[in-house]
Scaffold this motif. Structure first.
Motif, PDB file in Angstrom:
ATOM      1  N   UNK A 182       0.814  -1.221   0.000  1.00 22.29           N
ATOM      2  CA  UNK A 182       0.000   0.000   0.000  1.00 22.29           C
ATOM      3  C   UNK A 182       0.847   1.271   0.000  1.00 22.29           C
ATOM      4  N   UNK A 183       2.003   1.233   0.699  1.00 22.03           N
ATOM      5  CA  UNK A 183       2.865   2.419   0.696  1.00 22.03           C
ATOM      6  C   UNK A 183       3.589   2.551  -0.639  1.00 22.03           C
ATOM      7  N   UNK A 184       3.981   1.434  -1.219  1.00 21.93           N
ATOM      8  CA  UNK A 184       4.609   1.477  -2.540  1.00 21.93           C
ATOM      9  C   UNK A 184       3.636   2.017  -3.574  1.00 21.93           C
ATOM     10  N   UNK A 185       2.371   1.637  -3.442  1.00 18.12           N
ATOM     11  CA  UNK A 185       1.364   2.135  -4.370  1.00 18.12           C
ATOM     12  C   UNK A 185       1.164   3.639  -4.226  1.00 18.12           C
ATOM     13  N   UNK A 186       1.185   4.119  -2.971  1.00 19.71           N
ATOM     14  CA  UNK A 186       0.954   5.551  -2.736  1.00 19.71           C
ATOM     15  C   UNK A 186       1.953   6.407  -3.501  1.00 19.71           C
ATOM     16  N   UNK A 187       3.202   5.963  -3.565  1.00 22.80           N
ATOM     17  CA  UNK A 187       4.225   6.767  -4.238  1.00 22.80           C
ATOM     18  C   UNK A 187       4.508   6.288  -5.664  1.00 22.80           C
ATOM     19  N   UNK A 188       3.573   5.564  -6.224  1.00 21.49           N
ATOM     20  CA  UNK A 188       3.725   5.068  -7.592  1.00 21.49           C
ATOM     21  C   UNK A 188       3.476   6.184  -8.599  1.00 21.49           C
ATOM     22  N   UNK A 189       4.006   6.035  -9.821  1.00 24.97           N
ATOM     23  CA  UNK A 189       3.704   7.019 -10.870  1.00 24.97           C
ATOM     24  C   UNK A 189       2.204   7.160 -11.122  1.00 24.97           C
ATOM     25  N   UNK A 190       1.463   6.060 -10.999  1.00 26.92           N
ATOM     26  CA  UNK A 190       0.022   6.124 -11.240  1.00 26.92           C
ATOM     27  C   UNK A 190      -0.668   7.047 -10.241  1.00 26.92           C
ATOM     28  N   UNK A 191      -0.391   6.861  -8.947  1.00 32.79           N
ATOM     29  CA  UNK A 191      -1.051   7.686  -7.928  1.00 32.79           C
ATOM     30  C   UNK A 191      -0.618   9.145  -8.047  1.00 32.79           C
ATOM     31  N   UNK A 192       0.680   9.361  -8.271  1.00 31.29           N
ATOM     32  CA  UNK A 192       1.158  10.749  -8.400  1.00 31.29           C
ATOM     33  C   UNK A 192       0.492  11.433  -9.595  1.00 31.29           C
ATOM     34  N   UNK A 193       0.492  10.768 -10.737  1.00 28.70           N
ATOM     35  CA  UNK A 193      -0.077  11.384 -11.946  1.00 28.70           C
ATOM     36  C   UNK A 193      -1.575  11.559 -11.819  1.00 28.70           C
ATOM     37  N   UNK A 194      -2.243  10.592 -11.199  1.00 28.97           N
ATOM     38  CA  UNK A 194      -3.680  10.726 -10.965  1.00 28.97           C
ATOM     39  C   UNK A 194      -3.971  11.899 -10.030  1.00 28.97           C
ATOM     40  N   UNK A 195      -3.107  12.082  -9.022  1.00 34.62           N
ATOM     41  CA  UNK A 195      -3.272  13.212  -8.103  1.00 34.62           C
ATOM     42  C   UNK A 195      -3.116  14.531  -8.844  1.00 34.62           C
ATOM     43  N   UNK A 196      -2.180  14.603  -9.782  1.00 34.43           N
ATOM     44  CA  UNK A 196      -2.043  15.807 -10.602  1.00 34.43           C
ATOM     45  C   UNK A 196      -3.349  16.082 -11.352  1.00 34.43           C
ATOM     46  N   UNK A 197      -3.906  15.040 -11.940  1.00 38.77           N
ATOM     47  CA  UNK A 197      -5.133  15.232 -12.717  1.00 38.77           C
ATOM     48  C   UNK A 197      -6.293  15.657 -11.809  1.00 38.77           C
ATOM     49  N   UNK A 198      -6.340  15.095 -10.617  1.00 42.21           N
ATOM     50  CA  UNK A 198      -7.372  15.521  -9.668  1.00 42.21           C
ATOM     51  C   UNK A 198      -7.212  16.999  -9.329  1.00 42.21           C
ATOM     52  N   UNK A 199      -5.982  17.436  -9.141  1.00 39.43           N
ATOM     53  CA  UNK A 199      -5.727  18.845  -8.824  1.00 39.43           C
ATOM     54  C   UNK A 199      -6.166  19.749  -9.963  1.00 39.43           C
ATOM     55  N   UNK A 200      -5.925  19.341 -11.212  1.00 39.57           N
ATOM     56  CA  UNK A 200      -6.392  20.127 -12.349  1.00 39.57           C
ATOM     57  C   UNK A 200      -7.913  20.138 -12.402  1.00 39.57           C
ATOM     58  N   UNK A 201      -8.530  19.001 -12.091  1.00 45.24           N
ATOM     59  CA  UNK A 201      -9.992  18.946 -12.072  1.00 45.24           C
ATOM     60  C   UNK A 201     -10.541  19.860 -10.988  1.00 45.24           C
ATOM     61  N   UNK A 202      -9.975  19.777  -9.772  1.00 46.10           N
ATOM     62  CA  UNK A 202     -10.470  20.613  -8.669  1.00 46.10           C
ATOM     63  C   UNK A 202     -10.313  22.100  -8.987  1.00 46.10           C
ATOM     64  N   UNK A 203      -9.215  22.443  -9.643  1.00 44.64           N
ATOM     65  CA  UNK A 203      -9.004  23.840 -10.022  1.00 44.64           C
ATOM     66  C   UNK A 203     -10.067  24.278 -11.025  1.00 44.64           C
ATOM     67  N   UNK A 204     -10.288  23.454 -12.044  1.00 40.34           N
ATOM     68  CA  UNK A 204     -11.269  23.812 -13.073  1.00 40.34           C
ATOM     69  C   UNK A 204     -12.680  23.884 -12.484  1.00 40.34           C
ATOM     70  N   UNK A 205     -13.040  22.901 -11.667  1.00 41.39           N
ATOM     71  CA  UNK A 205     -14.367  22.920 -11.034  1.00 41.39           C
ATOM     72  C   UNK A 205     -14.564  24.187 -10.215  1.00 41.39           C
ATOM     73  N   UNK A 206     -13.540  24.540  -9.429  1.00 39.67           N
ATOM     74  CA  UNK A 206     -13.651  25.709  -8.553  1.00 39.67           C
ATOM     75  C   UNK A 206     -13.718  26.992  -9.360  1.00 39.67           C
ATOM     76  N   UNK A 207     -12.928  27.076 -10.424  1.00 40.51           N
ATOM     77  CA  UNK A 207     -12.981  28.264 -11.280  1.00 40.51           C
ATOM     78  C   UNK A 207     -14.357  28.388 -11.934  1.00 40.51           C
ATOM     79  N   UNK A 208     -14.903  27.256 -12.349  1.00 38.06           N
ATOM     80  CA  UNK A 208     -16.250  27.267 -12.959  1.00 38.06           C
ATOM     81  C   UNK A 208     -17.296  27.695 -11.931  1.00 38.06           C
TER      82      UNK A 208
END
Length: 487
Positions: free
Chosen positions: A20-46
């Motif tokens: 579970x800790x290895x997964x947390x710092x995986x490229x998948x989780x990091x990149x998905x977190x980036x996409x979530x941050x872009x989504x949250x920014x866009x939602x909030x701006x909207x």
């Protein structure tokens, strides 16, 4: 192409840390977190009036998890653009073409990179704290079970006034409680960087909202809420202050030192055969010496603890080396020390859990070692008893001194057992207290309030249970089995 056995792999991923800790710092989780941050920014701006289509938001939501093809696209883009964040912006835009023009609107790279690091550090601590609580609970049960078992204490590496096996374990627990407090504090002190722009002035967002300061502040708060942070940094430069890294890694480092301390005690106790870590039926202690039961878990714990303790310097020096509003010399090293510190802590907790679930105590060995030193320690009690019978303290002291020196010479010079008590029994000077010797030599009379201290410390209303109260569910789920070592 090189096979899986032809490339170096970190031992943290191959041997020590949890999935579970290895997964947390995986490229998948990091990149998905980036996409979530872009989504949250866009939602909030909207939400605050920026013109964005529902389709754009829907497409972003539908493609938060990256496919293998998405990673390939991002890799090609990064090679071309030499910028990892912009590579992922373009890759996300291909997944969500309706949003391609508004992804990352007003943001700088630190918006996703820094906020993602803060999210991952927080989530790592949320994983680690319950594991530490479970370890403390197991050691607390052990301490209570052996609260009354007298054993030698040591000062300066030499035998000292006895305490109990449970009291020694309570000392380990006390330090782990400090680590629990330090890690909780580090976790709760993490502030979300939020939406701050290129140098922290929020100028780009002020332009987007046509000078409306209230909307800029609300945007910051909305994104922080979506990310699950109650606190957003009130002032920052382009990045969040690397002082946060220092605080988190100092807490990790202190925990690493505790692991070395506990591991060292167990290794020493194993060397004198008083206490051993768990040893499996098929486990091999030595490739040559088949009889050996090496304390490999504790040795591993000391080794990984040393690595963790040293990492805090990386964070401290990185913070100190920052110029003005930011420099990029922090980037590469933070890619190493942020995940590594969490993975090392996780690995250490797996070992600690395994050890604390199966410590083996040898009361007969403990009693024998105690008996070999107890005669010397009992001399003060014997003197007090003689004085109570009307004997001169100075005369009693001199008699005891002479016999003690003679007995010590036998132990050290001839390798024989301590015969001090035999010498006392044969000397008529001690006749007034001979009948009391058995009581005067009872190990339980030498441990003071050690049992009571353990009971008060680990009891229902004691500091241990109060500290563990937030983790009752995790402790209940853990049962009694220890964590399985990967290798």
């Amino acid at each position: 192409m090189a096979g899986i056995h032809e490339k170096w792999e970190s031992p943290l991923s191959g041997r020590y840390a949890s999935p579970e800790m290895l997964n947390l710092f995986s490229p998948q989780v990091r990149s998905t977190t980036w996409r979530k941050l872009w989504l949250w920014l866009a939602e909030s701006e909207k939400e605050l009036g920026i013109d964005m289509s529902d389709e754009a938001i829907a497409q972003m939501k539908a493609h938060l998890t990256l496919t293998d093809e998405d990673f390939k696209v991002a890799a090609v883009e990064e090679k071309k653009r030499r910028h990892d964040v912009m590579a992922h912006v373009h890759a996300f835009g291909q997944n969500a073409p309706a949003a391609a023009g508004i992804i990352h609107l007003g943001a700088t790279s630190a918006y996703v990179a820094d906020n993602a690091d803060l999210i991952l550090m927080r989530d790592a601590l949320d994983m680690l704290l319950p594991k530490l609580a479970v370890v403390i609970k197991k050691l607390s049960i052990f301490a209570h079970e052996y609260k009354d078992l007298p054993c030698l204490a040591y000062t300066h590496g030499q035998a000292a006034q006895p305490h109990t096996v449970g009291k020694r374990a309570a000392l380990w627990i006390k330090d782990l409680l400090r680590d629990l407090r330090n890690l909780e504090r580090a976790r709760n002190d993490i502030e979300f960087r939020g939406v701050k722009g290129t140098t922290g002035t929020q100028a780009s967002f002020l332009a987007i909202f046509h000078g409306d300061h209230a909307k800029v502040e609300t945007l910051d708060e909305l994104v922080a809420q979506k990310a699950g942070f109650p606190n957003v940094c009130d002032i920052s430069s382009q990045t969040y202050s690397r002082k946060i890294d220092v605080d988190v890694l100092n807490a990790y480092s202190s925990f690493g030192a505790t692991c070395q301390r506990i591991g060292g005690d167990i290794r020493h106790l194993a060397s004198i055969k008083e206490i051993e870590e768990p040893f499996e039926s098929s486990q091999i202690g030595s490739s040559a010496m088949a009889y050996k039961r090496n304390p490999m878990r504790s040795e591993r714990m000391c080794s990984l603890g040393r690595a963790l303790s040293n990492l805090s310097q990386d964070a401290t020096q990185t913070y100190a080396a920052q110029w003005f509003e930011r420099t990029l010399d922090d980037s590469s090293i933070r890619r190493l020390y942020i995940p590594t510190s969490a993975l090392l802590s996780d690995s250490l907790l797996i070992i600690l859990d395994n050890i604390s679930s199966g410590l083996v105590v040898y009361p007969a060995v403990i009693a024998r070692r105690l008996a070999s030193e107890l005669p010397f320690m009992a001399t003060e009690n014997i003197i007090f008893a003689l004085v109570a019978k009307g004997v001169s303290r100075q005369d009693a002291h001199e008699k005891i001194r002479v016999h003690s020196q003679a007995a010590s010479a036998v132990v050290k010079g001839e390798g024989k057992d301590n015969d001090l008590i035999d010498r006392i029994r044969e000397d008529r000077f001690f006749a007034p207290v001979i009948a009391e010797l058995e009581v005067l030599l009872d190990p339980r009379t030498f441990v003071g309030r050690a049992p009571e201290q353990v009971v008060k410390f680990t009891g229902a209303d004691g500091p241990v249970e109060k500290a563990l109260a937030p983790y009752k569910e995790a402790i209940a789920k853990s049962g009694g089995a220890g964590a399985e070592l990967h290798v």
